[in-house]
Design a protein around this motif. Structure first.
Motif, short mmCIF file in Angstrom:
data_model
loop_
_atom_site.label_atom_id
_atom_site.label_comp_id
_atom_site.label_asym_id
_atom_site.label_seq_id
_atom_site.Cartn_x
_atom_site.Cartn_y
_atom_site.Cartn_z
N LEU A 1 0.83 -1.20 0.00
CA LEU A 1 0.00 0.00 0.00
C LEU A 1 0.87 1.26 0.00
CD1 LEU A 1 -2.80 1.33 0.08
CD2 LEU A 1 -2.69 1.17 2.59
N ALA A 2 1.84 1.31 0.87
CA ALA A 2 2.69 2.50 0.96
C ALA A 2 3.51 2.69 -0.32
CB ALA A 2 3.61 2.42 2.17
N HIS A 3 4.05 1.60 -0.86
CA HIS A 3 4.81 1.73 -2.11
C HIS A 3 3.93 2.27 -3.22
CE1 HIS A 3 8.88 0.36 -1.44
NE2 HIS A 3 8.45 -0.67 -0.74
N ALA A 4 2.72 1.74 -3.35
CA ALA A 4 1.81 2.22 -4.40
C ALA A 4 1.44 3.68 -4.17
CB ALA A 4 0.56 1.34 -4.44
N TRP A 5 1.19 4.04 -2.91
CA TRP A 5 0.81 5.42 -2.61
C TRP A 5 1.94 6.39 -2.94
CZ3 TRP A 5 2.44 9.13 0.97
CH2 TRP A 5 1.62 10.27 1.03
N LEU A 6 3.16 6.00 -2.65
CA LEU A 6 4.30 6.85 -2.95
C LEU A 6 4.51 7.01 -4.46
CD1 LEU A 6 6.75 5.57 -0.19
CD2 LEU A 6 5.73 7.87 -0.32
N ALA A 7 3.89 6.12 -5.24
CA ALA A 7 4.01 6.14 -6.70
C ALA A 7 2.71 6.59 -7.37
CB ALA A 7 4.39 4.74 -7.19
N ARG A 8 1.84 7.24 -6.65
CA ARG A 8 0.50 7.55 -7.14
C ARG A 8 0.47 8.54 -8.30
NH1 ARG A 8 1.93 10.08 -2.74
NH2 ARG A 8 1.41 12.27 -2.37
N VAL B 1 13.26 0.70 -9.39
CA VAL B 1 14.51 1.14 -8.75
C VAL B 1 14.19 2.00 -7.54
CG1 VAL B 1 16.57 2.56 -9.08
CG2 VAL B 1 15.87 0.94 -10.86
N ARG B 2 13.21 2.90 -7.66
CA ARG B 2 12.84 3.75 -6.52
C ARG B 2 12.28 2.89 -5.38
NH1 ARG B 2 9.07 8.64 -4.98
NH2 ARG B 2 7.40 7.43 -5.90
N HIS B 3 11.54 1.85 -5.70
CA HIS B 3 11.05 0.92 -4.68
C HIS B 3 12.23 0.37 -3.87
CE1 HIS B 3 8.47 -2.66 -3.39
NE2 HIS B 3 9.70 -3.00 -3.03
N ARG B 4 13.27 -0.04 -4.56
CA ARG B 4 14.46 -0.59 -3.88
C ARG B 4 15.11 0.48 -2.99
NH1 ARG B 4 16.97 -3.56 -9.25
NH2 ARG B 4 15.32 -5.13 -9.46
N ARG B 5 15.16 1.70 -3.47
CA ARG B 5 15.76 2.79 -2.68
C ARG B 5 14.90 3.10 -1.45
NH1 ARG B 5 17.08 6.50 -7.89
NH2 ARG B 5 18.98 5.41 -8.53
N ILE B 6 13.59 3.07 -1.62
CA ILE B 6 12.67 3.29 -0.50
C ILE B 6 12.85 2.19 0.54
CG2 ILE B 6 10.22 3.21 0.13
CD1 ILE B 6 9.72 4.80 -2.55
N ALA C 1 11.28 10.11 -0.48
CA ALA C 1 10.78 9.50 -1.71
C ALA C 1 10.52 10.55 -2.78
CB ALA C 1 9.53 8.68 -1.43
N GLY C 2 10.02 11.71 -2.37
CA GLY C 2 9.83 12.82 -3.30
C GLY C 2 11.15 13.28 -3.90
N ALA C 3 12.17 13.35 -3.08
CA ALA C 3 13.50 13.75 -3.56
C ALA C 3 14.05 12.69 -4.52
CB ALA C 3 14.45 13.96 -2.40
N MET C 4 13.78 11.41 -4.24
CA MET C 4 14.21 10.34 -5.14
C MET C 4 13.53 10.48 -6.50
SD MET C 4 13.97 7.00 -2.69
CE MET C 4 14.57 7.06 -1.01
N LEU C 5 12.28 10.86 -6.48
CA LEU C 5 11.52 11.04 -7.72
C LEU C 5 12.06 12.23 -8.49
CD1 LEU C 5 9.08 10.11 -9.42
CD2 LEU C 5 7.68 11.69 -8.06
#
Length: 195
Positions: free
Chosen positions: A4-11, A44-49, A188-192
């Motif tokens: 859920l959190a991973h999907a939300w961070l990628a919304r 890749v961002r998932h892995r960093r998170i 996560a925003g900074a990673m994006l």
């Protein structure tokens, strides 16, 4: 963090949500080559998170409270943090949780033929039983951890033992989420933004 959190961070896009969910199902650099750039970037961002979460001082401190079960505590905390997000959903979102989880399930269904075997098998059950929305109920944490324990090749009993520690120290786990999650959202925003 869990699904859920991973999907939300990628919304920000459907491709990103797909990539966020694929993060636990696509392995190594060679596995990335099968996916278009926006999906690959989110894997890749998932892995960093995940790395950020594992290394965050508040999460590290919380894992130590599990003593000899520390190795398994991260799994339980990931699921519990999804519960915290779902339970406080209105704090983080304008749209209802059900609308967001329906979007996730639609994405998984629309891309079903592209999914790795394990996720392809899991996705219909996830949607049929609204696994992600169910995290708003505390008992779903225990149910999810019990399910994960049956899929471990060994030491599922040690993962289950973490539930007793979590129940006894749930206030500290909730406080950990309150400290950690806003910082994760910024990171996560900074990673994006960094790409």
């Amino acid at each position: 963090m869990n699904y859920l959190a991973h999907a939300w961070l990628a919304r920000h896009s459907d491709d990103a949500i797909l990539g966020a969910l694929l993060g636990d199902f696509v392995f190594g650099q060679s596995g990335l080559e099968d996916w278009p750039t926006p999906v690959r970037a989110e894997i890749v961002r998932h892995r960093r998170i995940d790395r950020y979460t594992d290394d965050h001082p508040a999460v590290v401190a919380m894992r130590t409270r599990f003593g000899g079960l520390r190795r398994y505590a991260g799994i339980v905390l990931d699921v519990y943090f999804d519960h915290c997000l779902a339970q406080g959903w209105d704090r983080w979102n304008d749209a209802p949780l059900g609308a967001f989880t329906a979007r996730i399930y639609r994405i998984l269904e629309a891309r079903r033929t592209e999914l790795p075997g394990r996720l392809a098998a899991l996705a219909p059950r996830m949607a049929a039983h609204d696994w992600l929305g169910s995290y708003a109920r505390r008992e779903s944490v225990d149910a999810a951890v019990r399910g994960i324990s049956t899929r471990l090749s060994r030491n599922g009993d040690r993962l289950l033992a973490c539930l007793d520690v979590l129940r006894a120290d749930e206030d500290a786990a909730q406080a950990t989420f309150e400290t950690f999650f806003p910082e994760l959202v910024r990171a996560a925003g900074a990673m994006l933004d960094a790409g």
